[in-house]
Design an enzyme around this catalytic site. Structure first.
Site, PDB file in Angstrom:
ATOM      1  N   SER A 189      12.498   6.152   7.101  1.00  0.00           N
ATOM      2  CA  SER A 189      12.163   5.810   8.482  1.00  0.00           C
ATOM      3  C   SER A 189      12.664   4.403   8.756  1.00  0.00           C
ATOM      4  CB  SER A 189      10.644   5.885   8.658  1.00  0.00           C
ATOM      5  OG  SER A 189      10.279   5.449   9.950  1.00  0.00           O
ATOM      6  N   GLY A 200       7.124  -2.279   5.476  1.00  0.00           N
ATOM      7  CA  GLY A 200       8.503  -2.755   5.321  1.00  0.00           C
ATOM      8  C   GLY A 200       9.544  -1.903   5.993  1.00  0.00           C
ATOM      9  N   GLU A 201      10.716  -2.495   6.136  1.00  0.00           N
ATOM     10  CA  GLU A 201      11.866  -1.802   6.723  1.00  0.00           C
ATOM     11  C   GLU A 201      12.793  -1.421   5.569  1.00  0.00           C
ATOM     12  OE1 GLU A 201      13.204  -0.423   9.575  1.00  0.00           O
ATOM     13  OE2 GLU A 201      14.751  -0.046   8.100  1.00  0.00           O
ATOM     14  N   CYS A 233       7.163  -7.437   6.561  1.00  0.00           N
ATOM     15  CA  CYS A 233       8.369  -6.920   7.216  1.00  0.00           C
ATOM     16  C   CYS A 233       8.879  -7.982   8.172  1.00  0.00           C
ATOM     17  CB  CYS A 233       8.057  -5.636   7.980  1.00  0.00           C
ATOM     18  SG  CYS A 233       9.526  -4.913   8.754  1.00  0.00           S
ATOM     19  N   ASN A 276      -2.346   3.205  16.423  1.00  0.00           N
ATOM     20  CA  ASN A 276      -3.532   2.848  15.636  1.00  0.00           C
ATOM     21  C   ASN A 276      -3.798   1.365  15.816  1.00  0.00           C
ATOM     22  OD1 ASN A 276      -4.099   5.414  14.349  1.00  0.00           O
ATOM     23  ND2 ASN A 276      -2.119   5.122  13.370  1.00  0.00           N
ATOM     24  N   CYS A 287      -0.736   5.310  10.217  1.00  0.00           N
ATOM     25  CA  CYS A 287       0.531   4.616  10.509  1.00  0.00           C
ATOM     26  C   CYS A 287       0.279   3.238  11.087  1.00  0.00           C
ATOM     27  CB  CYS A 287       1.324   5.357  11.574  1.00  0.00           C
ATOM     28  SG  CYS A 287       1.748   6.995  11.142  1.00  0.00           S
ATOM     29  N   CYS A 318       2.749  -3.290  15.226  1.00  0.00           N
ATOM     30  CA  CYS A 318       2.622  -2.932  13.807  1.00  0.00           C
ATOM     31  C   CYS A 318       1.919  -4.043  13.035  1.00  0.00           C
ATOM     32  CB  CYS A 318       4.011  -2.677  13.226  1.00  0.00           C
ATOM     33  SG  CYS A 318       4.023  -2.449  11.441  1.00  0.00           S
ATOM     34  N   CYS A 323       7.654  -5.760  14.673  1.00  0.00           N
ATOM     35  CA  CYS A 323       7.357  -4.938  15.846  1.00  0.00           C
ATOM     36  C   CYS A 323       5.985  -5.315  16.407  1.00  0.00           C
ATOM     37  CB  CYS A 323       7.407  -3.456  15.504  1.00  0.00           C
ATOM     38  SG  CYS A 323       9.039  -2.948  14.957  1.00  0.00           S
ATOM     39  N   CYS A 351       3.337   8.340   1.305  1.00  0.00           N
ATOM     40  CA  CYS A 351       3.943   7.342   2.186  1.00  0.00           C
ATOM     41  C   CYS A 351       4.124   6.064   1.359  1.00  0.00           C
ATOM     42  CB  CYS A 351       2.992   7.124   3.361  1.00  0.00           C
ATOM     43  SG  CYS A 351       3.553   5.887   4.520  1.00  0.00           S
ATOM     44  N   SER A 374      12.565   4.953  14.539  1.00  0.00           N
ATOM     45  CA  SER A 374      11.444   4.494  15.356  1.00  0.00           C
ATOM     46  C   SER A 374      11.973   4.000  16.694  1.00  0.00           C
ATOM     47  CB  SER A 374      10.721   3.362  14.614  1.00  0.00           C
ATOM     48  OG  SER A 374      10.144   3.888  13.438  1.00  0.00           O
ATOM     49  N   LEU A 375      11.816   4.825  17.713  1.00  0.00           N
ATOM     50  CA  LEU A 375      12.441   4.528  19.005  1.00  0.00           C
ATOM     51  C   LEU A 375      11.486   3.747  19.919  1.00  0.00           C
ATOM     52  CD1 LEU A 375      15.130   4.994  20.409  1.00  0.00           C
ATOM     53  CD2 LEU A 375      14.253   7.167  21.274  1.00  0.00           C
ATOM     54  N   HIS A 376      10.362   4.332  20.255  1.00  0.00           N
ATOM     55  CA  HIS A 376       9.258   3.654  20.955  1.00  0.00           C
ATOM     56  C   HIS A 376       9.504   3.239  22.390  1.00  0.00           C
ATOM     57  CE1 HIS A 376       7.495   3.715  17.066  1.00  0.00           C
ATOM     58  NE2 HIS A 376       8.270   2.775  16.573  1.00  0.00           N
ATOM     59  N   GLU A 427       0.813  -1.210   0.000  1.00  0.00           N
ATOM     60  CA  GLU A 427       0.000   0.000   0.000  1.00  0.00           C
ATOM     61  C   GLU A 427       0.854   1.271   0.000  1.00  0.00           C
ATOM     62  OE1 GLU A 427      -3.986  -1.648   2.205  1.00  0.00           O
ATOM     63  OE2 GLU A 427      -2.328  -1.077   3.481  1.00  0.00           O
TER      64      GLU A 427
HETATM   65  N1  SAH Z   1       9.888   0.078   9.081  1.00  0.00           N
HETATM   66  C1  SAH Z   1      10.057   1.476   9.240  1.00  0.00           C
HETATM   67  C2  SAH Z   1       9.097   2.298   8.425  1.00  0.00           C
HETATM   68  C3  SAH Z   1       7.670   1.829   8.352  1.00  0.00           C
HETATM   69  S1  SAH Z   1       6.709   1.972   9.809  1.00  0.00           S
HETATM   70  C4  SAH Z   1      10.004   1.865  10.695  1.00  0.00           C
HETATM   71  O1  SAH Z   1       9.634   1.038  11.521  1.00  0.00           O
HETATM   72  O2  SAH Z   1      10.381   2.984  10.997  1.00  0.00           O
HETATM   73  C5  SAH Z   1       6.406   3.716   9.899  1.00  0.00           C
HETATM   74  C6  SAH Z   1       6.091   4.229  11.303  1.00  0.00           C
HETATM   75  O3  SAH Z   1       4.809   3.773  11.753  1.00  0.00           O
HETATM   76  C7  SAH Z   1       7.091   3.737  12.338  1.00  0.00           C
HETATM   77  O4  SAH Z   1       7.498   4.765  13.194  1.00  0.00           O
HETATM   78  C8  SAH Z   1       6.281   2.729  13.081  1.00  0.00           C
HETATM   79  O5  SAH Z   1       6.798   2.512  14.345  1.00  0.00           O
HETATM   80  C9  SAH Z   1       4.914   3.332  13.083  1.00  0.00           C
HETATM   81  N2  SAH Z   1       3.856   2.386  13.401  1.00  0.00           N
HETATM   82  C10 SAH Z   1       3.844   1.068  13.129  1.00  0.00           C
HETATM   83  N3  SAH Z   1       2.698   0.505  13.580  1.00  0.00           N
HETATM   84  C11 SAH Z   1       1.978   1.501  14.130  1.00  0.00           C
HETATM   85  C12 SAH Z   1       0.678   1.552  14.735  1.00  0.00           C
HETATM   86  N4  SAH Z   1      -0.088   0.467  14.839  1.00  0.00           N
HETATM   87  N5  SAH Z   1       0.241   2.738  15.178  1.00  0.00           N
HETATM   88  C13 SAH Z   1       1.000   3.846  15.044  1.00  0.00           C
HETATM   89  N6  SAH Z   1       2.215   3.863  14.475  1.00  0.00           N
HETATM   90  C14 SAH Z   1       2.708   2.704  14.021  1.00  0.00           C
HETATM   91 FE1  SF4 Z   2       8.574  -3.391  10.169  1.00  0.00          FE
HETATM   92 FE2  SF4 Z   2       8.481  -0.773  10.725  1.00  0.00          FE
HETATM   93 FE3  SF4 Z   2       6.349  -2.347  11.171  1.00  0.00          FE
HETATM   94 FE4  SF4 Z   2       8.507  -2.573  12.712  1.00  0.00          FE
HETATM   95  S1  SF4 Z   2       7.157  -0.778  12.519  1.00  0.00           S
HETATM   96  S2  SF4 Z   2       7.346  -4.260  11.804  1.00  0.00           S
HETATM   97  S3  SF4 Z   2      10.134  -2.209  11.233  1.00  0.00           S
HETATM   98  S4  SF4 Z   2       7.242  -1.876   9.194  1.00  0.00           S
END
Ligand code: SAH
Ligand code: SF4
Length: 375
Positions: free
Chosen positions: A198, A166-167, A110, A298, A341, A117, A114, A103, A220-222, A90
């Site tokens: 990202s 994806g990463e 991926c 989300n 996101c 995600c 995470c 985006c 993406s620190l979290h 997408e």
């Molecule tokens: N793989 C890369 C880029 C894609 S994800 C990365 O992880 O950075 C893009 C952003 O969306 C990242 O910061 C990710 O942590 C965030 N993200 C993933 N799942 C999410 C969710 N369910 N709600 C809000 N943000 C999310």
């Molecule tokens: Fe992959 Fe980014 Fe989702 Fe983590 S947040 S699973 S690195 S797409």
């Protein structure tokens, strides 16, 4: 048949040279493709007929076909691209008053996995090719120009974020020519500051990107500590926070912006406590020039996680801001069409998950009582 969307201008020039053509022909061709959105060689009127004929037998200009398009109430548009083999990815266009952001996805699924995600939950199918990455922009830009009735020279997309599925730094070989095409003045002519990669923190590739093609970087620190980040972003076990922050500092030497953006997805009761905000300040303050972008989680079925309440997000932001760290709270766009996101899921045939299940330890967010046993 070679797909010209796979080639950056240098690679296209090399291909043209192999056909006995000079570099300026490659530039003309590149401009027809990326600036004019033309896919038929016959329509490229300033190329010699003999060259057009040669190209038609050897090359094509082919973006992945669109399987579905959804337009949200706020104008956000999501396309589902069929990349074959049962996989679809997408892209999301987010219109704003002063700019348009696309985006873009880099992989079908991926492998990072995470916890919060949706893409990560699907597992990994395969890397996209350069043509499939650039094809998302090529298609979206030219379709939007028509839809928005833009005149020649006006562009619909002036900001690209590699924040789809994806990463991107685990698909570096395909990413690099795609970034170069986005930046090329004969391509999309985007500013380095307006192309953002990202990453979840693939440290060696952050260093490669700094040398090869420094664009804006979002990390993406979290989580403020390795214990929690190990559980939320499993790649942390390989590249822990300290190593990651060192790579960020090195990146700033070459970066087009003088700060790194840290993304932090706000998870109710998991990483949103004031003490965790203070720990984050302790980690970053005076060490990495940065901005913090707090993303309201989300939700999706099966995540077992909840979005932090608004007040908690504001309180968290407040701690950071008091310490002088510029902090923004991301406005959720397009969530009525699951385009926000982390909601991008496409359709991915997971080709790894079965193996991962056997090798990966169960993720358990024990101190906070979130049941993660379904992962
Ligand atoms: N793989 C890369 C880029 C894609 S994800 C990365 O992880 O950075 C893009 C952003 O969306 C990242 O910061 C990710 O942590 C965030 N993200 C993933 N799942 C999410 C969710 N369910 N709600 C809000 N943000 C999310
Ligand atoms: Fe992959 Fe980014 Fe989702 Fe983590 S947040 S699973 S690195 S797409």
């Amino acid at each position: 048949m070679i797909n010209l969307l796979d080639l950056d201008l240098d690679a296209l020039s090399a291909s043209c040279e192999a056909l006995g053509e000079k570099r300026f022909r490659a530039i003309q061709l590149f401009r027809w493709i990326h600036q004019r959105g033309v896919a038929e060689f016959d329509a490229m009127s300033d190329l010699a007929r003999t060259l057009r004929e040669k190209l038609a037998t050897r090359a094509c200009i082919s973006a992945p076909p669109v399987a579905a398009e959804q337009v949200s109430a706020d104008g956000t548009t999501k396309w589902l691209f069929d990349v074959g083999g049962g996989d679809a990815v997408e892209s999301v266009f987010i219109p704003e008053a002063d700019r348009g952001t696309l985006c873009v996805s880099s992989q079908a699924g991926c492998a990072v996995g995470c916890r919060f995600c949706h893409t990560g939950h699907q597992g990994f199918s395969r890397n996209l090719t350069t043509g499939e990455i650039v094809g998302q922009l090529w298609f979206a830009e030219h379709q939007l120009r028509k839809r928005l009735a833009l005149t020649d020279g006006q562009r619909a997309i002036d900001n690209v974020v590699m924040m789809g599925m994806g990463e991107p730094l685990q698909n570096y070989a395909a990413l690099l020519p795609a970034l170069r095409t986005m930046l090329d003045d004969h391509g999309y002519g985007l500013s380095r500051r307006r192309v953002t990669v990202s990453t979840s923190g693939v440290v060696p590739m952050i260093d490669r990107l700094r040398v090869d093609c420094p664009v804006a970087l979002a990390v993406s620190l979290h989580a403020p500590d390795d214990g929690l980040r190990d559980q939320l972003v499993p790649i942390n076990r390989k590249y822990p926070i300290d190593e990651l922050l060192r790579a960020c500092v090195r990146y700033l030497d070459a970066a087009p912006r003088d700060f790194i953006t840290f993304e932090y997805c706000m998870l109710d009761g998991v990483n949103d406590a004031p003490a965790q905000a203070r720990a984050l300040v302790g980690l970053l303050h005076g060490r990495v020039p940065c901005k913090l972008n707090l993303i309201p989680f989300n939700p999706f079925p099966a995540s077992g996680l909840r979005r932090s309440p608004r007040e908690r997000v504001f309180a968290f932001a407040d701690v950071l801001q008091q310490a002088g760290i510029v902090t923004t709270i991301r406005r959720t766009r397009g969530d009525d069409i699951a385009a926000a996101c982390g909601q991008l899921a496409g359709e991915v045939r997971d080709r790894t998950r079965a193996i991962e299940r056997l090798t990966r330890p169960t993720i358990r967010l024990h101190p906070l009582g979130v049941d993660a046993s379904s992962t």
